[in-house]
Design a protein around this motif. Structure first.
Motif, PDB file in Angstrom:
ATOM      1  N   GLN A 225       0.792  -0.585  -0.084  1.00  0.00           N
ATOM      2  CA  GLN A 225       0.223   0.007  -0.315  1.00  0.00           C
ATOM      3  C   GLN A 225       1.042   1.580  -0.048  1.00  0.00           C
ATOM      4  O   GLN A 225       1.832   1.548   0.477  1.00  0.00           O
ATOM      5  N   PHE A 226      -0.160   2.579  -0.250  1.00  0.00           N
ATOM      6  CA  PHE A 226       0.886   3.916  -0.894  1.00  0.00           C
ATOM      7  C   PHE A 226       0.321   4.515   0.502  1.00  0.00           C
ATOM      8  O   PHE A 226       0.597   5.444   0.516  1.00  0.00           O
ATOM      9  N   GLY A 227      -1.192   4.842   0.750  1.00  0.00           N
ATOM     10  CA  GLY A 227      -1.164   5.530   2.146  1.00  0.00           C
ATOM     11  C   GLY A 227      -1.987   6.897   1.400  1.00  0.00           C
ATOM     12  O   GLY A 227      -1.617   7.617   2.161  1.00  0.00           O
ATOM     13  N   CYS A 228      -2.611   6.819  -0.002  1.00  0.00           N
ATOM     14  CA  CYS A 228      -3.495   7.417  -1.132  1.00  0.00           C
ATOM     15  C   CYS A 228      -2.424   9.112  -1.381  1.00  0.00           C
ATOM     16  O   CYS A 228      -2.444   9.846  -0.876  1.00  0.00           O
ATOM     17  N   LEU A 229      -1.179   8.211  -1.752  1.00  0.00           N
ATOM     18  CA  LEU A 229       0.187   8.973  -1.925  1.00  0.00           C
ATOM     19  C   LEU A 229      -0.189   9.808  -3.361  1.00  0.00           C
ATOM     20  O   LEU A 229       0.040   9.232  -4.167  1.00  0.00           O
ATOM     21  N   ASN A 230       0.208  10.892  -2.998  1.00  0.00           N
ATOM     22  CA  ASN A 230      -0.120  11.943  -4.663  1.00  0.00           C
ATOM     23  C   ASN A 230       1.877  11.666  -4.987  1.00  0.00           C
ATOM     24  O   ASN A 230       2.998  11.953  -4.914  1.00  0.00           O
ATOM     25  N   VAL A 231       1.600  10.862  -6.398  1.00  0.00           N
ATOM     26  CA  VAL A 231       2.950  10.055  -7.380  1.00  0.00           C
ATOM     27  C   VAL A 231       2.593  11.118  -8.555  1.00  0.00           C
ATOM     28  O   VAL A 231       3.863  10.542  -9.064  1.00  0.00           O
ATOM     29  N   ASN A 232       2.392  12.249  -8.717  1.00  0.00           N
ATOM     30  CA  ASN A 232       1.644  12.677  -9.840  1.00  0.00           C
ATOM     31  C   ASN A 232       3.358  12.840 -10.863  1.00  0.00           C
ATOM     32  O   ASN A 232       3.716  13.000 -11.675  1.00  0.00           O
ATOM     33  N   LYS A 233       4.551  12.827  -9.827  1.00  0.00           N
ATOM     34  CA  LYS A 233       5.770  14.004 -10.239  1.00  0.00           C
ATOM     35  C   LYS A 233       6.466  12.623 -10.776  1.00  0.00           C
ATOM     36  O   LYS A 233       7.576  12.998 -11.290  1.00  0.00           O
ATOM     37  N   TYR A 234       6.422  11.248 -10.780  1.00  0.00           N
ATOM     38  CA  TYR A 234       6.472  10.290 -11.394  1.00  0.00           C
ATOM     39  C   TYR A 234       6.046   9.477 -12.107  1.00  0.00           C
ATOM     40  O   TYR A 234       5.148   9.765 -12.944  1.00  0.00           O
ATOM     41  N   GLY A 235       7.151   8.734 -13.110  1.00  0.00           N
ATOM     42  CA  GLY A 235       6.134   8.628 -14.495  1.00  0.00           C
ATOM     43  C   GLY A 235       5.663   7.110 -14.403  1.00  0.00           C
ATOM     44  O   GLY A 235       5.382   6.696 -15.143  1.00  0.00           O
ATOM     45  N   GLY A 236       6.048   6.440 -13.569  1.00  0.00           N
ATOM     46  CA  GLY A 236       5.713   4.810 -12.594  1.00  0.00           C
ATOM     47  C   GLY A 236       6.378   4.301 -11.868  1.00  0.00           C
ATOM     48  O   GLY A 236       6.677   4.628 -11.004  1.00  0.00           O
ATOM     49  N   ILE A 237       5.968   2.654 -12.623  1.00  0.00           N
ATOM     50  CA  ILE A 237       6.355   1.785 -10.789  1.00  0.00           C
ATOM     51  C   ILE A 237       7.603   1.210 -12.014  1.00  0.00           C
ATOM     52  O   ILE A 237       6.992   0.896 -12.837  1.00  0.00           O
ATOM     53  N   SER A 238       8.624   1.030 -11.405  1.00  0.00           N
ATOM     54  CA  SER A 238       9.731  -0.491 -11.506  1.00  0.00           C
ATOM     55  C   SER A 238       9.979  -1.319 -10.945  1.00  0.00           C
ATOM     56  O   SER A 238      10.058  -1.209  -9.613  1.00  0.00           O
ATOM     57  N   LEU A 239      10.771  -2.485 -10.857  1.00  0.00           N
ATOM     58  CA  LEU A 239      11.037  -3.167 -10.540  1.00  0.00           C
ATOM     59  C   LEU A 239      11.242  -4.497 -10.941  1.00  0.00           C
ATOM     60  O   LEU A 239      11.514  -4.544 -11.967  1.00  0.00           O
ATOM     61  N   ARG A 240      12.799  -4.814 -10.147  1.00  0.00           N
ATOM     62  CA  ARG A 240      13.211  -5.992 -10.608  1.00  0.00           C
ATOM     63  C   ARG A 240      12.576  -7.673 -10.380  1.00  0.00           C
ATOM     64  O   ARG A 240      11.807  -7.079  -9.492  1.00  0.00           O
ATOM     65  N   ILE A 241      12.499  -8.841 -11.555  1.00  0.00           N
ATOM     66  CA  ILE A 241      11.939  -9.078 -11.406  1.00  0.00           C
ATOM     67  C   ILE A 241      12.180 -10.886 -12.114  1.00  0.00           C
ATOM     68  O   ILE A 241      13.139 -10.484 -13.284  1.00  0.00           O
TER      69      ILE A 241
END
Length: 734
Positions: A225-241
């Motif tokens: 969870q993120f907690g109703c987080l404002n991430v408008n300045k970010y482009g997306g989500i990345s992760l290693r898999i």
């Protein structure tokens, strides 16, 4: 190739089974970007489900290219249909950041199915801009070299992010999988927000900044969870898999319409196929721009939810990335470790030791002195061979003991000698010398009174351990026995002899290390006629009730607080503990995420727990410096104790265990919760005066007034732990 031929505009071939087959096209250097090309396109026909590697060869520039050296970048084409199909490779997303304006060759290789016919044709550079594959695209691309693991790979979804890179300078970490206990005991991610599988997985294992999710079935899931987080300045989500070939799962992104609303949550789900993520058993970076999740409100982001697994996966660090291209979160370099503190040892003359053999393991129940030896609890696997014993355990809380005497043994004549342990296998454990209580009576609490531990690897060769007796900081007039404990490897240890000798043999070439400071391990109050309530972690919903009980009883106590929940702004613990401190209660340390710290694999992991716990308490209590620490589960050993002293810069911190256990962990949620009261009475009658309990359960909290009345009824004065240990820095008694 086994065979290769041109036929009707196509090349038809059969690859060899040794992996050496390839087909290439070379041509004059092409400035693809300058000329407006956006992709490479070709048709392929191969066996259903097969894969192959595609190599893009580029130069530093067309002007500099002389036909010799080139750079190689890779992607993998997977899950072929078995029929002729069109493959479109956008000029973006290849590993190693190739120069798309200097393309000099193309190579197809690493064919997953050999001895059967393949064909390739219609090879074309396609005009037009690079476009984002739609969520329902069936393009099967990844970014892995067929021969080497790439160091800077990325997802094959080209970006169309609306992020503003000017206001974002670095990735925002969601989880770095730094701690097993943070995730599975406390249920937090690196943002301090809930993260869990809710028990749906077969197992969730954290190690080396990775988490292995092993689904029990298709209903298993995991969320962060993120907690109703404002991430408008970010482009997306990345992760290693890292996942096996053919693995698939779904990723759901949810957001709030109004922060704090329990009902106003919207979701969009995409599968790994829709995201064009495919796996081949190597670890790579995957990412998605928020734009592929139609309608997502990045000003009120709720969580990412993984589900519908068809196989286990390993996830690396997860983060929000800046800008329009997915980048990975770089783990920060570890901070320099606090220097270990040494302590002086009492000089002693070299003893004339003759044949003080403690144990040669000829009997299963007694040692060579005729005294008991054995494990103190079930769970440790002990096997005996021909005058040898092998220990196997996966629990750092378990120990094996060999006693020197039924009552007290006086080791002063051997103070200048060495404990010798002959062994083979793992030496990842602590060696302790136990000190009996003042009555030398096992029926009186505490039993043993204390012990001191050293770290076996510091004193070891591959076959022998030699530890100076004066490196054990205990009262040598009333020793009880030696203990092997704090095992932090599951590899077996075989012991063939334990003895005390006057010195290592002349052939021994290892220098005896300095004795490291390891604090004071206490189980009982030292002040006459004193009693201390020492309460560990609890459920915030019971905090108010605990405070009411303590106020009514008018007694000071000690709270050992776990650092991470203390920083959770939603649970109210920080304010509650501030109020407790203002009322005269002692606040002390209890780790950051509550693991069995001696079982952690490295000193760095132990340091992470300690430094973060110290930092959390400092953040809430800027003027507090505590040298009191209760190890989670009571599990301690030489490494934890040494690192505690180092990180507190105090050679004598208190490691506080207990002599009264209400056993809330056994009885609080049982059908007989009042057995907690029986446990209290039993240990009080045996002389216990330092308590452990938690306020995790309603039954325990409601029994607290009765515990207090029993303690007062014993005639003892109730006080804080630092007061009952006669610490000169403790507040004066009132």
């Amino acid at each position: 190739m086994v065979s290769i031929a041109a036929s009707t505009g196509r090349v038809v071939f059969v690859p060899k089974g040794d992996g050496s087959s390839y087909f290439y096209e070379s041509f004059d250097c092409q400035q693809a970007i300058t000329k407006g090309y956006g992709a490479i396109q070709f048709t392929v026909e191969g066996p259903a489900g097969a894969s192959m590697a595609f190599e893009l060869q580029t130069a530093s520039s067309c002007a500099a290219y002389n036909g010799d050296a080139h750079n190689s970048s890779w992607t993998v084409v997977e899950n072929l249909t078995g029929s002729r199909q069109l493959i479109n490779l956008p000029l973006i997303g290849f590993d190693s950041n190739p120069n798309y304006d200097a393309i000099v060759g193309l190579v197809w290789s690493t064919f997953s199915k050999t001895g059967v016919q393949w064909s390739i044709g219609d090879i074309t550079l396609v005009c037009g801009p690079v476009t984002v594959p739609s969520p329902t695209s069936t393009t099967v691309l990844t970014t892995a070299s067929p021969t080497t693991r790439p160091t800077n790979t990325r997802s094959t979804i080209p970006p169309t992010s609306t992020a503003n890179p000017s206001v974002c300078s670095s990735n925002l970490l969601i989880d770095d999988w730094a701690s097993q206990s943070r995730l599975t005991f406390l249920g937090y991610n690196a943002l301090g927000q809930p993260s869990s599988d809710d028990g749906s997985m077969s197992s969730v294992v954290v190690s080396g900044n990775r988490v292995l999710l092993s689904p029990r079935n298709s209903a298993s899931y995991f969320y962060s969870q993120f907690g109703c987080l404002n991430v408008n300045k970010y482009g997306g989500i990345s992760l290693r898999i890292r996942a096996a070939r053919g693995t698939s799962f779904a990723l759901t992104v949810s957001w709030y319409t109004t922060c704090g609303s329990a009902t106003g949550v919207k979701t969009v789900s995409l599968t790994t196929a829709q995201l064009n993520w495919v796996f081949d058993g190597t670890e790579r970076l995957y990412w998605f721009p928020f734009s592929v999740y139609t309608g997502v409100d990045t000003t009120k982001l709720d969580m990412i939810f993984f589900s519908n697994f068809n196989a286990g996966v390993i996830l690396g660090p997860v983060s929000f990335f800046c800008g329009t291209t997915g980048t990975e979160y770089k783990l920060p370099a570890p901070s320099p470790a606090a220097a270990a503190l040494t302590r002086s040892t009492t000089p002693a003359s070299v003893p004339n030791v003759k044949n003080y053999v403690v144990d040669t393991f000829s009997k299963q129940d007694t040692n060579d002195l005729g005294e008991w030896h054995g494990a103190d609890e079930d769970g440790m696997i002990i096997t005996f061979g021909n005058k040898e014993m092998t220990i196997r355990t996966n629990d750092s809380d378990l120990s094996w003991n060999t006693q020197l005497a039924n009552k007290c043994a006086d080791l002063r004549p051997y103070a200048g000698g060495y404990l010798h342990i002959a062994y083979r296998g793992s030496n990842k454990f602590s060696v302790a010398l136990q000190q009996h209580n003042s009555k030398c009576d096992e029926n009186i609490k505490p039993f043993p009174e204390t012990w001191d531990s050293v770290e076996a690897p510091r004193y070891s060769s591959s076959s022998d351990i030699y530890i100076p007796i004066n490196h054990f900081n205990v009262n040598l007039t009333r020793t009880l026995g030696f203990t092997l404990k704090g095992f932090y490897s599951t590899d077996p240890t075989t012991i063939t002899k334990i003895e005390i000798v006057d010195a290592p043999p002349k052939t021994w070439t290892l220098k005896t290390p300095a004795k490291l400071a390891s604090g004071k391990l206490v189980f009982a109050c030292t002040r006459p006629n004193s009693f201390a309530f020492a309460i560990d972690d609890g459920d915030p919903k019971y905090t108010k009730r605990v405070m009411e009980i303590l106020k009514s009883a008018n007694i000071p106590i000690t709270f050992f607080t776990v650092g991470l929940p203390l920083l959770d702004t939603k649970n109210g613990l920080a304010d509650a503990y501030k109020d407790m401190a203002s009322r005269g209660h002692q606040i002390a340390l209890h780790s950051f995420t509550h693991p069995k710290m001696e079982g952690l694999a490295t000193d760095a992991e132990i340091d992470w727990e300690l430094t973060n716990d110290i930092g959390a308490v400092k953040q809430v209590f800027p003027n507090l410096k505590s040298s009191y620490f209760r190890p989670p589960f009571g599990t301690e050993g030489a490494r934890m104790r040494q690192r505690l002293a180092a990180n507190l810069n105090d050679p004598n911190p208190y490691i506080v265990n207990w002599s009264i256990d209400v056993e809330d962990w056994i009885w609080a949620q049982s059908d007989t919760p009042r057995k907690q009261l029986d446990a209290f009475k039993r240990d009080l009658a045996a002389g216990g005066n330092l308590l452990v309990m938690h306020y995790l359960y309603e039954s325990t909290v409601e029994l607290l007034p009765e515990f207090i009345q029993l303690a007062k009824g014993s005639g003892k004065k109730l006080m804080r732990v630092d007061q009952c240990l006669e610490d000169p820095a403790a507040p004066a008694l009132t």
